[in-house]
Design an enzyme around this catalytic site. Sequence first.
Site, mmCIF file in Angstrom:
data_model
loop_
_atom_site.group_PDB
_atom_site.id
_atom_site.type_symbol
_atom_site.label_atom_id
_atom_site.label_comp_id
_atom_site.label_asym_id
_atom_site.label_seq_id
_atom_site.Cartn_x
_atom_site.Cartn_y
_atom_site.Cartn_z
ATOM 1 N N ASP A 153 -19.299 4.272 5.105
ATOM 2 C CA ASP A 153 -18.512 5.475 5.381
ATOM 3 C C ASP A 153 -19.421 6.648 5.750
ATOM 4 O O ASP A 153 -19.082 7.453 6.625
ATOM 5 C CB ASP A 153 -17.670 5.841 4.156
ATOM 6 C CG ASP A 153 -16.538 4.851 3.910
ATOM 7 O OD1 ASP A 153 -16.277 4.011 4.800
ATOM 8 O OD2 ASP A 153 -15.915 4.917 2.836
ATOM 9 N N TYR B 274 -20.586 6.314 9.296
ATOM 10 C CA TYR B 274 -19.467 6.645 10.178
ATOM 11 C C TYR B 274 -19.305 8.160 10.270
ATOM 12 O O TYR B 274 -19.130 8.724 11.365
ATOM 13 C CB TYR B 274 -18.181 6.003 9.651
ATOM 14 C CG TYR B 274 -16.945 6.331 10.453
ATOM 15 C CD1 TYR B 274 -16.576 5.548 11.550
ATOM 16 C CD2 TYR B 274 -16.143 7.421 10.122
ATOM 17 C CE1 TYR B 274 -15.439 5.850 12.300
ATOM 18 C CE2 TYR B 274 -15.016 7.733 10.861
ATOM 19 C CZ TYR B 274 -14.665 6.941 11.949
ATOM 20 O OH TYR B 274 -13.540 7.246 12.680
ATOM 21 N N ASP B 275 -19.367 8.822 9.110
ATOM 22 C CA ASP B 275 -19.227 10.287 9.100
ATOM 23 C C ASP B 275 -20.321 10.953 9.924
ATOM 24 O O ASP B 275 -20.085 11.968 10.589
ATOM 25 C CB ASP B 275 -19.264 10.805 7.667
ATOM 26 C CG ASP B 275 -18.010 10.428 6.874
ATOM 27 O OD1 ASP B 275 -16.999 10.090 7.517
ATOM 28 O OD2 ASP B 275 -18.054 10.471 5.636
ATOM 29 N N SER C 133 18.709 -1.036 12.348
ATOM 30 C CA SER C 133 18.407 -1.487 10.987
ATOM 31 C C SER C 133 18.679 -2.995 10.928
ATOM 32 O O SER C 133 19.245 -3.573 11.857
ATOM 33 C CB SER C 133 19.294 -0.749 9.980
ATOM 34 O OG SER C 133 20.659 -0.993 10.265
ATOM 35 N N GLU D 246 6.718 -12.043 8.670
ATOM 36 C CA GLU D 246 5.928 -10.823 8.527
ATOM 37 C C GLU D 246 6.220 -10.187 7.179
ATOM 38 O O GLU D 246 7.329 -10.315 6.643
ATOM 39 C CB GLU D 246 6.275 -9.820 9.637
ATOM 40 C CG GLU D 246 6.033 -10.329 11.031
ATOM 41 C CD GLU D 246 6.532 -9.370 12.110
ATOM 42 O OE1 GLU D 246 6.427 -9.717 13.295
ATOM 43 O OE2 GLU D 246 7.035 -8.284 11.755
ATOM 44 N N LYS E 191 7.309 -7.300 4.769
ATOM 45 C CA LYS E 191 8.184 -6.133 4.890
ATOM 46 C C LYS E 191 7.536 -4.992 4.100
ATOM 47 O O LYS E 191 7.660 -4.909 2.882
ATOM 48 C CB LYS E 191 9.583 -6.431 4.360
ATOM 49 C CG LYS E 191 10.587 -5.327 4.663
ATOM 50 C CD LYS E 191 11.987 -5.727 4.253
ATOM 51 C CE LYS E 191 12.991 -4.675 4.701
ATOM 52 N NZ LYS E 191 12.740 -3.355 4.113
ATOM 53 N N ARG F 96 12.338 7.171 12.678
ATOM 54 C CA ARG F 96 13.502 6.379 13.069
ATOM 55 C C ARG F 96 14.751 7.246 13.134
ATOM 56 O O ARG F 96 15.585 7.093 14.028
ATOM 57 C CB ARG F 96 13.715 5.230 12.075
ATOM 58 C CG ARG F 96 14.929 4.372 12.411
ATOM 59 C CD ARG F 96 15.185 3.287 11.381
ATOM 60 N NE ARG F 96 16.399 2.569 11.725
ATOM 61 C CZ ARG F 96 17.630 2.955 11.390
ATOM 62 N NH1 ARG F 96 17.799 4.059 10.685
ATOM 63 N NH2 ARG F 96 18.671 2.249 11.753
ATOM 64 N N LYS G 280 11.669 -13.456 12.045
ATOM 65 C CA LYS G 280 12.102 -13.146 13.407
ATOM 66 C C LYS G 280 12.045 -14.384 14.289
ATOM 67 O O LYS G 280 11.198 -15.254 14.087
ATOM 68 C CB LYS G 280 11.202 -12.070 14.032
ATOM 69 C CG LYS G 280 11.185 -10.743 13.301
ATOM 70 C CD LYS G 280 10.199 -9.778 13.947
ATOM 71 C CE LYS G 280 10.172 -8.441 13.223
ATOM 72 N NZ LYS G 280 9.170 -7.513 13.810
ATOM 73 N N LYS H 59 14.354 -10.640 1.259
ATOM 74 C CA LYS H 59 13.841 -9.792 0.196
ATOM 75 C C LYS H 59 13.831 -10.532 -1.140
ATOM 76 O O LYS H 59 14.491 -11.555 -1.307
ATOM 77 C CB LYS H 59 14.676 -8.508 0.080
ATOM 78 C CG LYS H 59 14.702 -7.697 1.372
ATOM 79 C CD LYS H 59 15.379 -6.367 1.206
ATOM 80 C CE LYS H 59 14.528 -5.384 0.457
ATOM 81 N NZ LYS H 59 15.119 -4.014 0.455
#
Length: 329
Positions: free
Chosen positions: A33, A36-37, A82, A113, A115, A136, A289, A313
């Site tokens: 890090d 990178y900084d 939805s 995938e 959720k 959304r 999906k 779910k």
Amino acid sequence: MSEPAARAIARLRDEIRVHDRKYYVEAAPEISDREYDRLVERLRALESEHPELVTRDSPTQRVGGEPVPQLTSVRHRVPMLSIDNTYSTGDLLKWGERVRKLVPDEPIEWVLELKIDGVAVSLTYDAGRLVRAATRGNGVVGDDITHNVRTIHGVPLLLPLAEPPESVEVRGEVYMTNSALVALNEAQAKAGLPPFANTRNVAAGSIRLLDPRECAARPLGFFCHGVGDETGLGAVSQTGLLRWAREAGLPVAPETRSFSSLDSLVEHGTELIERLHELDFEVDGFVVKVASFAQQRRLGATAKNPRWAIPWKFEKFEAPTPLAGIRVQ
């Protein structure tokens, strides 16, 4: 304009974007890090000396805009629908049977995938540059949150592609890790402020702040999971879209896999549930999906829900514990 300075700035920007991809997309950082900084500090110093070379998509421009007076409305070119939930494996398999009847005699690729328990957003890129981000909202109209999404390091301001699509609306989830929430609440406690309840509440509140500097102080992440309106993308399936997303520097949730049968997907998902507690972000299930975009178009949607996707779910890993008694010693 100084040609040596322009070349040095371009080289540093490219190097930083490579490391952003290594860190946020590939989860395989190659530098610390602090290193990178230092790269960002060198770039900022050069841009300070040559302000005429500063561009909106520079890595230094993630934070720095003035607060917006209010959030303005954005109409989605393609509605953000939805999706219905199911907690039953049996209902999931019944959904699969309905899908098969609507696309008979065709092989179906199924995608599993995670959720993510975050906030749905859309990101619009024109010629590879981020030009708009929106919530959304009600699915048709959302709020313009570009000023805040630009502060999220996992969202590329410029897609690292030689030939980016003319226009593409990427869809995904803004989230916060559990470890980031712990650190944030420690800072809240030191400041004498109440703690935040959960990561989703922080993400939802942060992206709607008017001051992007406040949003930048809350480390948010982003996972790509879909596409809305697009011109010139070329992907023909969900699998191809997610492959393109990784190439474009857009993070994709881990554990995303495709299957040739729904039964094998269910078997894998059932085993995967037992390992989800190892993740550093909240997940409340899976999304299943149909991969093919052509089949998705033929399956269509109801007034509110696509027929080609369903959340699978499960109950959170929590349960009440009965107190049998108290013994005082």
